[in-house]
Design an enzyme around this catalytic site. Sequence first.
Site, PDB file in Angstrom:
ATOM      1  N   GLY A 185       0.788  -1.233   0.000  1.00  0.00           N
ATOM      2  CA  GLY A 185       0.000   0.000   0.000  1.00  0.00           C
ATOM      3  C   GLY A 185       0.813   1.273   0.000  1.00  0.00           C
TER       4      GLY A 185
ATOM      5  NE  ARG B 104      -3.690   1.688   0.630  1.00  0.00           N
ATOM      6  CZ  ARG B 104      -4.218   0.486   0.767  1.00  0.00           C
ATOM      7  NH1 ARG B 104      -5.289   0.161   0.099  1.00  0.00           N
ATOM      8  NH2 ARG B 104      -3.662  -0.397   1.571  1.00  0.00           N
TER       9      ARG B 104
ATOM     10  CD  GLU C 141      -2.237  -9.788   0.317  1.00  0.00           C
ATOM     11  OE1 GLU C 141      -2.849  -9.033   1.084  1.00  0.00           O
ATOM     12  OE2 GLU C 141      -1.835  -9.416  -0.816  1.00  0.00           O
TER      13      GLU C 141
END
Length: 169
Positions: free
Chosen positions: A30, A34, A96
């Site tokens: 992020g 982002r 992730e």
Amino acid sequence: MNTRTDIPSSSSSPPPTHPWTYEVFLSFRGEDTRINFTDFLYTSLRQKGIVTFRDDEELERGKPIAPKLLKAIEESRFVIVIFSKNYANSTWCLDELVKAVECMNMMGQTILPVFYHVDPSDVRKQKAHFEEAFSKHEEAFKDDTKRVQNWRDALTEVANLSGWHLQDE
């Protein structure tokens, strides 16, 4: 209106083998991307009617990856991984990535890497910014070397996929 490109339009067709909730899951750091690249990509995908998951919540440092993120990865047909300079600093991003690789290998998802101002070979070989991040991870996770090795293996596997290399101009 949600456009689902993987679902046949004919009502007499058999149902899809995977009931994907999302067409795309965006994995990104992020603080790096982002408010620029990821926002642009997310907006563009949504404007094209592509159902896209992007986590907008602030993730608490040191906490395990949220179950909703793991579920969203499992339910996504494509995972776009945006590798940036600080991607490997985030254990969330690395967790992730490991989940995305597991899903790719077991359930057939497609991972599409984007190398955002990083060299793909630096990701593959964990050099430069990635090497610095892993030096810290090896110290912080010296009692969980398997986890660190899983992160390394996932980075190498995804960096070996064909993707996009976006460089500074």
